[in-house]
Scaffold this motif. Structure first.
Motif, PDB file in Angstrom:
ATOM      1  N   TYR A 134     137.958 107.900 -46.156  1.00 32.18           N
ATOM      2  CA  TYR A 134     137.845 106.761 -45.231  1.00 32.18           C
ATOM      3  C   TYR A 134     138.259 105.485 -45.945  1.00 32.18           C
ATOM      4  O   TYR A 134     138.002 105.332 -47.147  1.00 32.18           O
ATOM      5  CB  TYR A 134     136.394 106.616 -44.749  1.00 32.18           C
ATOM      6  CG  TYR A 134     135.851 107.876 -44.126  1.00 32.18           C
ATOM      7  CD1 TYR A 134     136.043 108.141 -42.786  1.00 32.18           C
ATOM      8  CD2 TYR A 134     135.165 108.817 -44.900  1.00 32.18           C
ATOM      9  CE1 TYR A 134     135.555 109.315 -42.213  1.00 32.18           C
ATOM     10  CE2 TYR A 134     134.681 109.989 -44.342  1.00 32.18           C
ATOM     11  CZ  TYR A 134     134.881 110.235 -42.998  1.00 32.18           C
ATOM     12  OH  TYR A 134     134.399 111.396 -42.437  1.00 32.18           O
ATOM     13  N   TYR A 168     137.429 114.361 -46.961  1.00 32.01           N
ATOM     14  CA  TYR A 168     138.110 113.393 -46.097  1.00 32.01           C
ATOM     15  C   TYR A 168     137.906 112.001 -46.680  1.00 32.01           C
ATOM     16  O   TYR A 168     136.830 111.678 -47.174  1.00 32.01           O
ATOM     17  CB  TYR A 168     137.544 113.448 -44.676  1.00 32.01           C
ATOM     18  CG  TYR A 168     138.429 112.736 -43.671  1.00 32.01           C
ATOM     19  CD1 TYR A 168     139.452 113.424 -43.022  1.00 32.01           C
ATOM     20  CD2 TYR A 168     138.262 111.379 -43.401  1.00 32.01           C
ATOM     21  CE1 TYR A 168     140.289 112.778 -42.114  1.00 32.01           C
ATOM     22  CE2 TYR A 168     139.111 110.722 -42.502  1.00 32.01           C
ATOM     23  CZ  TYR A 168     140.118 111.432 -41.869  1.00 32.01           C
ATOM     24  OH  TYR A 168     140.954 110.794 -40.992  1.00 32.01           O
ATOM     25  N   LYS A 178     137.559 120.780 -47.919  1.00 33.47           N
ATOM     26  CA  LYS A 178     138.521 119.798 -47.383  1.00 33.47           C
ATOM     27  C   LYS A 178     137.867 118.421 -47.259  1.00 33.47           C
ATOM     28  O   LYS A 178     137.396 118.040 -46.179  1.00 33.47           O
ATOM     29  CB  LYS A 178     139.020 120.231 -46.002  1.00 33.47           C
ATOM     30  CG  LYS A 178     139.899 121.468 -46.015  1.00 33.47           C
ATOM     31  CD  LYS A 178     140.449 121.737 -44.610  1.00 33.47           C
ATOM     32  CE  LYS A 178     141.190 123.060 -44.552  1.00 33.47           C
ATOM     33  NZ  LYS A 178     141.356 123.558 -43.186  1.00 33.47           N
ATOM     34  N   SER A 217     138.053 112.863 -37.938  1.00 40.36           N
ATOM     35  CA  SER A 217     137.983 112.143 -39.212  1.00 40.36           C
ATOM     36  C   SER A 217     136.730 112.609 -39.936  1.00 40.36           C
ATOM     37  O   SER A 217     135.773 111.863 -40.099  1.00 40.36           O
ATOM     38  CB  SER A 217     137.997 110.631 -38.984  1.00 40.36           C
ATOM     39  OG  SER A 217     137.123 110.250 -37.944  1.00 40.36           O
ATOM     40  N   SER A 234     130.590 113.909 -41.656  1.00 36.45           N
ATOM     41  CA  SER A 234     131.416 112.704 -41.720  1.00 36.45           C
ATOM     42  C   SER A 234     130.642 111.500 -42.213  1.00 36.45           C
ATOM     43  O   SER A 234     129.431 111.563 -42.474  1.00 36.45           O
ATOM     44  CB  SER A 234     131.999 112.397 -40.330  1.00 36.45           C
ATOM     45  OG  SER A 234     131.007 111.781 -39.511  1.00 36.45           O
ATOM     46  N   THR A 254     135.651 108.793 -50.192  1.00 34.13           N
ATOM     47  CA  THR A 254     135.951 110.206 -49.963  1.00 34.13           C
ATOM     48  C   THR A 254     134.648 110.974 -49.790  1.00 34.13           C
ATOM     49  O   THR A 254     133.728 110.826 -50.601  1.00 34.13           O
ATOM     50  CB  THR A 254     136.742 110.775 -51.147  1.00 34.13           C
ATOM     51  OG1 THR A 254     137.981 110.072 -51.246  1.00 34.13           O
ATOM     52  CG2 THR A 254     137.023 112.264 -50.946  1.00 34.13           C
ATOM     53  N   ALA A 272     134.957 115.834 -42.805  1.00 35.41           N
ATOM     54  CA  ALA A 272     135.155 116.744 -43.937  1.00 35.41           C
ATOM     55  C   ALA A 272     134.690 118.152 -43.566  1.00 35.41           C
ATOM     56  O   ALA A 272     133.741 118.322 -42.792  1.00 35.41           O
ATOM     57  CB  ALA A 272     134.369 116.244 -45.145  1.00 35.41           C
TER      58      ALA A 272
END
Lengths: 311, 311, 311
Positions: free
Chosen positions: B131, B129, B127, B121, B96, B83, B123
């Motif tokens: 993987y 993200y 927020k 894909s 990312s 994350t 962040a």
């Protein structure tokens, strides 16, 4: 007396149980300035103590300084004591030999306290320095030696001409090559000519090791090298300086060392290298086969020579 | 409750029939801005679910952001859920993680719609993200992860510091190396120190994985790395940015991965790499063994460090 | 009459005892100028004499000139007679084809007397020139052909568009690849798409060999290439010009030719290359998988495309 000292050196450097056939090389090089302002190494003396015999090889080398410097050839298991004399007129900056590939104690590193914080392994005017190298198992290959001390900054003057080639040949005398389309072992005894090509910025600097006449022949810049059709020929191609290159030889192909990858153009960065054996004109016949850097700007700058294969 | 969630994750990510011994890594990284203006990743949390046990490895990492970022180590067969939190102050541009080498679905590519035309894909502030990576068979090696979204143009800010190393170790725990002059298998359990050296323009950025104390030690620029004489040490050397390099380590030599080619200087372009094991000081003894880029302009710019081998 | 001549050519070029199944290719290319001022090769005619049958393959190629030029595909053992027509309007400078990898006599070198001092193997307006190539054992691989005569200086206009690809496939029809995480032999018959990507300064120049429809499809710059999930796809990536590159394909990895080294980013210098087979989307699924040069300045210049893998 000299022979006695050689024997003592042999015993000291090899230790108990070492194979008797390993040779000890006593080499003296000198670093000098050329009229052009470039720097270069020259061979002063090369004597070999091998199985109780002393052989003087000094006459195998070119007289005077050359770029690249004298090519030093060892066999796996040999040791070398290489003394460097400082002969650069008008300068008392340190000069050195840093060698690649072989074993040596830190006192033979060829660097100054500036870099190492511990010792200076360098020559000064009137104060030669002796390096000891051991071509131990695992060191077979084409390597480089170069100054690592002279200049400003004090990282070395390799790009001013202080560089040369060290070849460590395998004890069994065999190297891999693609001959007649097949990867096979080639006997070094069957190779009569070796060509050394250093790629420096936009120029090749060459040297021939001619085993037919036992001579090293300086070829200087962008040379024509030659062989008879069907002869086995070994190339050693080495980068130097700042530019990256791709070495291409027309009409011939070879395997990248340690692989089965067949190539005719390879990436060569500073102090990276490729070494390979080809059969001159194999499948293509005689011709003035170009070699050149395949970087377009370097081609346009004339970075090229010929491999002349004659009947 | 936490253990329950891990078990659920384990079952979901491995599927039916997967080998039980594969670990699942739960990793959280954050991208931040350093006072210098450079960007960097920092480790927030790393927990491993392995054979029903949860282990927290967060304390193995350096505190705070580092360049290169935290080194992530997986074993062939492992999966990782990584994350990324966007912690770059003053910017709401996407950031990312794009990873090399391992398997991942396109939703874990770490790119934006700008490049992929399909999905983001990445962040954003607030927020994160996540993987998902799978170190499937065939992915063993030293790889890179880096941002592929931030900046202008939106190709990523890897050259501003957002890069790190992923190592996938083989399941059998063995890697090839030339030790005592012979190519042989080395057991990774016998390697106590690994050195990561990224070559970026004219600087090395380093990190040590010290397995004796289970710590990652940030080394920042042009570091001195150290080992005891005779220790097995693994180097991971990776390029970054725009310049090409040749990596040289004094007094040591190694085999190019996947070949029997013995080298001590290798071409390293952006995101190309070499990884190798040496026995510290083998045949050469203790010393402050230099490593440096062998491109002359880079040497002259100080792109160098030391491998300090002590008795 | 045409068939008689072909048979005669077959007998002459193969000699006594040569395997009967080797094909003889009769190819005519033309060098022309594009409206943009760039130069390019176009296919005029390609006929193959194979086991007594003549097959016309001209319609397999794109109509008109393309960059890269038509991809020529031979099988180990084949010979080719390649005639070049000079169709560069407004210029009577010589133009040529210099080929890599295969065997040819010096009269097929594609150089001028300026370089070779002996002969001109070049085409002039109204005076085509015919080259003879032999894909002898040991010449399997991906190679390049390019002009080596046009321009000022007269080293060739490869960087103006006069370049193309020669593929020599092995007689046994098998190449090594890492598929499903294992290095294994792949049958070329199972490969339906091949992608050729030349890396020139900051641009990819592409071409697809689509074996499903037996067509060569010009893709021009930075293309999207595509495959169905699970298809075997072969990439040929070749450098050109002056810049050095690192080729990266997202989500996929492969072995460097002739080694077991698993990579996803490789150094590519001018006329150096990598060729490899991947299973589209293996372990990663469908997606718009980027490929790009990983040199940051080249990424920022838009040197990128996609490998679109669809269900």
């Amino acid at each position: 007396m000299r022979r006695y000292r050689f024997f003592a050196a042999l015993i000291l450097s090899l230790g108990i149980g070492a194979p008797l056939e390993a040779a000890v090389h006593h080499i003296t090089l000198r670093a000098v300035k050329l009229p052009s302002g470039q720097l270069a190494y020259e061979m002063v003396r090369h004597q070999v103590e091998d199985q109780g015999q002393v052989q003087d090889r000094t006459s195998h080398y070119a007289q005077g300084p050359t770029i690249p410097g004298p090519t030093l050839v060892l066999t796996e298991g040999d040791t070398a004591k290489v003394t460097l004399e400082h002969g650069i007129e008008g300068s008392d900056l340190p000069v050195s030999i840093h060698v690649h590939g072989v074993h040596y104690k830190f006192t033979s590193d060829g660097t100054t306290r500036t870099l190492s914080e511990t010792i200076d392994s360098v020559a000064y005017p009137g104060k030669p320095y002796t390096y000891e190298w051991n071509a131990a198992p695992g060191t077979v290959g084409t390597w480089m030696y170069h100054d690592h001390a002279f200049g400003d900054p004090l990282v070395g003057a390799e790009d001013q001409g202080l560089f040369g080639t060290l070849i460590v040949n395998p004890k069994d005398g065999k190297v891999e090559a693609m001959i007649d389309g097949k990867i096979q072992k080639v006997d070094l005894k069957d190779i009569k000519r070796e060509f050394i090509l250093w790629m420096h910025e936009t120029t090749f600097w060459g040297q021939e090791l001619n085993h037919l006449v036992n001579r090293q022949i300086p070829l200087w810049t962008n040379p024509i090298v030659g062989a008879r059709l069907g002869e086995l020929v070994r190339f050693h191609v080495i980068g130097l300086g700042t530019a990256f290159h791709t070495f291409h030889l027309h009409g011939h192909r070879w395997i990248e060392p340690g692989t089965t990858h067949v190539v005719d153009t390879v990436n060569v960065g500073p102090i990276s290298r490729t070494a390979f054996v080809v059969k001159a004109g194999e499948g293509v016949g005689p011709g003035d086969w170009h070699y050149h850097c395949h970087v377009v700007q370097h081609m346009q700058s004339g970075m090229m020579g010929k491999f002349r294969v004659v009947q």
